[in-house]
Design a protein around this motif. Structure first.
Motif, PDB file in Angstrom:
ATOM      1  N   LEU A  32      -6.592 -10.207 -24.222  1.00 27.06           N
ATOM      2  CA  LEU A  32      -6.783 -11.002 -25.424  1.00 27.06           C
ATOM      3  C   LEU A  32      -7.764 -10.214 -26.279  1.00 27.06           C
ATOM      4  CD1 LEU A  32      -6.183 -13.616 -26.907  1.00 27.06           C
ATOM      5  CD2 LEU A  32      -8.106 -14.647 -25.695  1.00 27.06           C
ATOM      6  N   LYS A  33      -7.272  -9.715 -27.401  1.00 27.83           N
ATOM      7  CA  LYS A  33      -8.034  -8.775 -28.202  1.00 27.83           C
ATOM      8  C   LYS A  33      -8.636  -9.473 -29.411  1.00 27.83           C
ATOM      9  CE  LYS A  33      -7.610  -4.350 -30.512  1.00 27.83           C
ATOM     10  NZ  LYS A  33      -6.772  -3.213 -30.794  1.00 27.83           N
ATOM     11  N   ASP A  34      -9.925  -9.329 -29.567  1.00 28.66           N
ATOM     12  CA  ASP A  34     -10.630  -9.821 -30.750  1.00 28.66           C
ATOM     13  C   ASP A  34     -10.584  -8.695 -31.777  1.00 28.66           C
ATOM     14  OD1 ASP A  34     -12.507 -10.516 -32.717  1.00 28.66           O
ATOM     15  OD2 ASP A  34     -13.748 -11.595 -31.269  1.00 28.66           O
ATOM     16  N   VAL A  35      -9.759  -8.850 -32.793  1.00 32.08           N
ATOM     17  CA  VAL A  35      -9.552  -7.755 -33.746  1.00 32.08           C
ATOM     18  C   VAL A  35     -10.780  -7.506 -34.614  1.00 32.08           C
ATOM     19  CG1 VAL A  35      -7.047  -7.954 -33.785  1.00 32.08           C
ATOM     20  CG2 VAL A  35      -8.397  -9.305 -35.379  1.00 32.08           C
TER      21      VAL A  35
ATOM     22  N   ASN B  58     -15.583  -8.167 -27.665  1.00 26.29           N
ATOM     23  CA  ASN B  58     -15.244  -9.499 -27.151  1.00 26.29           C
ATOM     24  C   ASN B  58     -13.852  -9.558 -26.525  1.00 26.29           C
ATOM     25  OD1 ASN B  58     -17.710 -10.532 -27.965  1.00 26.29           O
ATOM     26  ND2 ASN B  58     -16.932 -11.211 -29.944  1.00 26.29           N
ATOM     27  N   ASN B  59     -13.187  -8.414 -26.342  1.00 29.58           N
ATOM     28  CA  ASN B  59     -11.864  -8.403 -25.716  1.00 29.58           C
ATOM     29  C   ASN B  59     -11.951  -8.996 -24.315  1.00 29.58           C
ATOM     30  OD1 ASN B  59     -10.981  -7.129 -28.001  1.00 29.58           O
ATOM     31  ND2 ASN B  59     -10.650  -5.155 -27.043  1.00 29.58           N
ATOM     32  N   VAL B  60     -10.923  -9.779 -23.929  1.00 31.00           N
ATOM     33  CA  VAL B  60     -10.922 -10.444 -22.625  1.00 31.00           C
ATOM     34  C   VAL B  60      -9.666 -10.039 -21.855  1.00 31.00           C
ATOM     35  CG1 VAL B  60     -10.866 -12.671 -21.446  1.00 31.00           C
ATOM     36  CG2 VAL B  60     -12.141 -12.425 -23.585  1.00 31.00           C
ATOM     37  N   PRO B  61      -9.790  -9.375 -20.696  1.00 31.49           N
ATOM     38  CA  PRO B  61      -8.605  -9.082 -19.882  1.00 31.49           C
ATOM     39  C   PRO B  61      -8.107 -10.378 -19.241  1.00 31.49           C
ATOM     40  CG  PRO B  61     -10.579  -8.234 -18.822  1.00 31.49           C
ATOM     41  CD  PRO B  61     -11.003  -8.805 -20.128  1.00 31.49           C
ATOM     42  N   LEU B  62      -6.832 -10.710 -19.478  1.00 30.65           N
ATOM     43  CA  LEU B  62      -6.246 -11.929 -18.928  1.00 30.65           C
ATOM     44  C   LEU B  62      -5.508 -11.673 -17.630  1.00 30.65           C
ATOM     45  CD1 LEU B  62      -4.847 -13.531 -22.192  1.00 30.65           C
ATOM     46  CD2 LEU B  62      -6.969 -14.094 -20.996  1.00 30.65           C
ATOM     47  N   LEU B  63      -4.793 -10.565 -17.560  1.00 26.64           N
ATOM     48  CA  LEU B  63      -4.038 -10.200 -16.360  1.00 26.64           C
ATOM     49  C   LEU B  63      -4.194  -8.709 -16.118  1.00 26.64           C
ATOM     50  CD1 LEU B  63      -0.716 -12.083 -17.103  1.00 26.64           C
ATOM     51  CD2 LEU B  63      -2.415 -12.724 -15.401  1.00 26.64           C
ATOM     52  N   GLN B  64      -4.330  -8.352 -14.863  1.00 21.12           N
ATOM     53  CA  GLN B  64      -4.416  -6.943 -14.524  1.00 21.12           C
ATOM     54  C   GLN B  64      -3.554  -6.706 -13.295  1.00 21.12           C
ATOM     55  OE1 GLN B  64      -8.741  -6.920 -14.226  1.00 21.12           O
ATOM     56  NE2 GLN B  64      -8.805  -5.623 -16.044  1.00 21.12           N
ATOM     57  N   ASN B  65      -2.674  -5.709 -13.384  1.00 17.74           N
ATOM     58  CA  ASN B  65      -1.783  -5.408 -12.278  1.00 17.74           C
ATOM     59  C   ASN B  65      -1.290  -3.980 -12.450  1.00 17.74           C
ATOM     60  OD1 ASN B  65       0.385  -5.146 -10.505  1.00 17.74           O
ATOM     61  ND2 ASN B  65       0.885  -7.289 -10.636  1.00 17.74           N
TER      62      ASN B  65
END
Length: 93
Positions: free
Chosen positions: A12-15, A20-27
């Motif tokens: 989720l990128k704060d443009v 403030n970018n938030v990683p939602l899923l990592q795989n």
């Protein structure tokens, strides 16, 4: 905010403020394909690991919607009250 996919991660990128970018899923093994955002902003629809999922961006909880997501077409209802999807299960008629 915007959604951007990098190296099999969903962020989720704060443009306006990238800090403030938030990683939602990592795989690292499978790519994620973001299909859409619910009209009420409560869920992100995505495909990955051979499934169709709903992800709550606040809790990062994911729920399987469909187990056979190959060739899935999906769309949220305009009021956010539901989801329509189709999937090809490999059989021909």
């Amino acid at each position: 905010c915007a959604i951007q996919v990098f190296d099999y991660d969903v962020i989720l990128k704060d443009v306006e403020n990238p800090a403030n970018n938030v990683p939602l899923l990592q795989n690292a093994r499978y790519p994620w394909f973001v299909k859409g955002w619910s009209p009420d902003d409560k869920f992100i629809l995505f495909e990955g690991e051979g499934n169709l999922f709903l992800l709550n961006p606040e809790t990062r909880e994911k729920t399987v919607v469909a187990n056979e997501s190959a060739n899935v077409k999906s769309v949220f209802m305009p009021d956010g009250g539901g989801l329509f999807y189709t999937a090809f299960n490999g059989e021909q008629s």
